[in-house]
Design a protein around this motif. Structure first.
Motif, PDB file in Angstrom:
ATOM      1  N   UNK A 148       0.839  -1.209   0.000  1.00  0.00           N
ATOM      2  CA  UNK A 148       0.000   0.000   0.000  1.00  0.00           C
ATOM      3  C   UNK A 148       0.872   1.257   0.000  1.00  0.00           C
ATOM      4  N   UNK A 149       1.953   1.215   0.774  1.00  0.00           N
ATOM      5  CA  UNK A 149       2.887   2.349   0.818  1.00  0.00           C
ATOM      6  C   UNK A 149       3.579   2.519  -0.534  1.00  0.00           C
ATOM      7  N   UNK A 150       4.053   1.408  -1.092  1.00  0.00           N
ATOM      8  CA  UNK A 150       4.752   1.444  -2.367  1.00  0.00           C
ATOM      9  C   UNK A 150       3.841   1.984  -3.464  1.00  0.00           C
ATOM     10  N   UNK A 151       2.564   1.587  -3.426  1.00  0.00           N
ATOM     11  CA  UNK A 151       1.625   2.037  -4.441  1.00  0.00           C
ATOM     12  C   UNK A 151       1.208   3.500  -4.222  1.00  0.00           C
ATOM     13  N   UNK A 152       0.946   3.887  -2.978  1.00  0.00           N
ATOM     14  CA  UNK A 152       0.473   5.250  -2.703  1.00  0.00           C
ATOM     15  C   UNK A 152       1.546   6.291  -3.002  1.00  0.00           C
ATOM     16  N   UNK A 153       2.806   5.884  -2.939  1.00  0.00           N
ATOM     17  CA  UNK A 153       3.905   6.807  -3.242  1.00  0.00           C
ATOM     18  C   UNK A 153       4.373   6.661  -4.690  1.00  0.00           C
ATOM     19  N   UNK A 154       3.731   5.767  -5.438  1.00  0.00           N
ATOM     20  CA  UNK A 154       4.063   5.474  -6.842  1.00  0.00           C
ATOM     21  C   UNK A 154       5.446   4.860  -7.019  1.00  0.00           C
ATOM     22  N   UNK A 155       6.028   4.361  -5.929  1.00  0.00           N
ATOM     23  CA  UNK A 155       7.325   3.691  -6.019  1.00  0.00           C
ATOM     24  C   UNK A 155       7.213   2.430  -6.865  1.00  0.00           C
ATOM     25  N   UNK A 156       6.019   1.819  -6.887  1.00  0.00           N
ATOM     26  CA  UNK A 156       5.840   0.595  -7.671  1.00  0.00           C
ATOM     27  C   UNK A 156       6.082   0.817  -9.168  1.00  0.00           C
ATOM     28  N   UNK A 157       6.007   2.076  -9.617  1.00  0.00           N
ATOM     29  CA  UNK A 157       6.196   2.384 -11.030  1.00  0.00           C
ATOM     30  C   UNK A 157       7.673   2.517 -11.425  1.00  0.00           C
ATOM     31  N   UNK A 158       8.583   2.657 -10.444  1.00  0.00           N
ATOM     32  CA  UNK A 158       9.979   2.954 -10.747  1.00  0.00           C
ATOM     33  C   UNK A 158      10.681   1.913 -11.630  1.00  0.00           C
ATOM     34  N   UNK A 159      10.388   0.609 -11.496  1.00  0.00           N
ATOM     35  CA  UNK A 159      11.041  -0.348 -12.405  1.00  0.00           C
ATOM     36  C   UNK A 159      10.746  -0.094 -13.881  1.00  0.00           C
ATOM     37  N   UNK A 160       9.734   0.710 -14.171  1.00  0.00           N
ATOM     38  CA  UNK A 160       9.426   1.032 -15.560  1.00  0.00           C
ATOM     39  C   UNK A 160      10.497   1.916 -16.195  1.00  0.00           C
ATOM     40  N   UNK A 161      11.433   2.412 -15.379  1.00  0.00           N
ATOM     41  CA  UNK A 161      12.582   3.112 -15.947  1.00  0.00           C
ATOM     42  C   UNK A 161      13.351   2.172 -16.871  1.00  0.00           C
ATOM     43  N   UNK A 162      13.325   0.864 -16.556  1.00  0.00           N
ATOM     44  CA  UNK A 162      13.947  -0.131 -17.432  1.00  0.00           C
ATOM     45  C   UNK A 162      13.204  -0.203 -18.758  1.00  0.00           C
ATOM     46  N   UNK A 163      11.866  -0.118 -18.705  1.00  0.00           N
ATOM     47  CA  UNK A 163      11.080  -0.097 -19.937  1.00  0.00           C
ATOM     48  C   UNK A 163      11.430   1.110 -20.799  1.00  0.00           C
ATOM     49  N   UNK A 164      11.737   2.239 -20.138  1.00  0.00           N
ATOM     50  CA  UNK A 164      12.126   3.440 -20.883  1.00  0.00           C
ATOM     51  C   UNK A 164      13.466   3.207 -21.576  1.00  0.00           C
ATOM     52  N   UNK A 165      14.428   2.615 -20.865  1.00  0.00           N
ATOM     53  CA  UNK A 165      15.735   2.316 -21.464  1.00  0.00           C
ATOM     54  C   UNK A 165      15.594   1.396 -22.672  1.00  0.00           C
ATOM     55  N   UNK A 166      14.685   0.429 -22.572  1.00  0.00           N
ATOM     56  CA  UNK A 166      14.477  -0.536 -23.655  1.00  0.00           C
ATOM     57  C   UNK A 166      13.756   0.075 -24.850  1.00  0.00           C
ATOM     58  N   UNK A 167      13.119   1.228 -24.654  1.00  0.00           N
ATOM     59  CA  UNK A 167      12.390   1.867 -25.740  1.00  0.00           C
ATOM     60  C   UNK A 167      10.926   1.512 -25.795  1.00  0.00           C
ATOM     61  N   UNK A 168      10.459   0.733 -24.808  1.00  0.00           N
ATOM     62  CA  UNK A 168       9.044   0.372 -24.755  1.00  0.00           C
ATOM     63  C   UNK A 168       8.187   1.557 -24.328  1.00  0.00           C
TER      64      UNK A 168
END
Length: 202
Positions: free
Chosen positions: A86-106
């Motif tokens: 709940x903490x990870x989601x409410x602070x949007x920390x759960x989205x941070x691994x998507x930085x890898x998706x950005x590097x990949x070009x997705x």
């Protein structure tokens, strides 16, 4: 010009800089989730349509366990969402691994959020225009209500972004996102752990 080339270059520069600073934090969060998710894993991956509706795997920190009832069915989201999740989601920390998706070009840092593949057939022709650009970790709809607004309004905002994409707008969205993370606004609709699914009309 900006949305097709310069935007990608700026995204890569920002992501490399951010990851070089926050990787220890990501490691700590991953270890934390490993212990509280009861064997359910640290990362959550799911197929999502990106630019031109091309399917890719989006990466998130896993905020829910895989606990099931006596019949083997997953428990409701609200029951599987841990305190840490709940903490990870409410602070949007759960989205941070998507930085890898950005590097990949997705994905891009800013753009319409990538949604479920089963929604593709439900979009109107105008709503489907949200796939003319790379999906983003954050977007115009996210800083204008996020999950607290209707799907119709979200798609209107997504298409507006496609038509008005610029460096200045992206900077504005990033700063507004940081502000909303701190005040934890619009994470979900009142009384719900996750957002309601799109059915073609809602």
């Amino acid at each position: 010009m900006y949305k097709y080339f310069l935007k990608r270059v700026i995204d890569l520069i920002i992501v490399f800089c951010v990851l070089s600073i926050i990787w220890p934090i990501l490691l700590i969060i991953a270890i934390w989730l490993h212990f509280v998710n009861k064997g359910a894993g640290v990362f959550f991956t799911q197929a999502r349509p990106g630019k031109n509706a091309r399917i890719f795997k989006v990466i998130k920190f896993k905020s829910m366990t895989d606990e099931r009832d006596a019949d083997g069915n997953l428990l409701p989201d609200k029951e599987r969402l841990t305190k840490v999740g709940r903490f990870v989601r409410s602070t949007s920390i759960d989205e941070l691994p998507q930085l890898i998706n950005v590097l990949k070009g997705d994905m891009a840092l800013v753009g319409p959020r990538p949604l479920l593949p089963q929604y593709l057939s439900l979009y109107s022709k105008e709503q489907a225009r949200r796939h003319e650009v790379r999906p983003g970790i954050t977007g115009w709809a996210q800083v204008n209500g996020r999950n607290a607004i209707s799907w119709t309004k979200k798609f209107e905002l997504d298409v507006w972004y496609v038509d008005h994409c610029s460096f200045r707008l992206d900077v504005k969205i990033i700063f507004l996102t940081i502000k909303k993370v701190f005040i934890r606004e619009g994470i979900s609709k009142e009384g719900m752990a996750t957002t309601v699914r799109f059915n073609g009309t809602n």
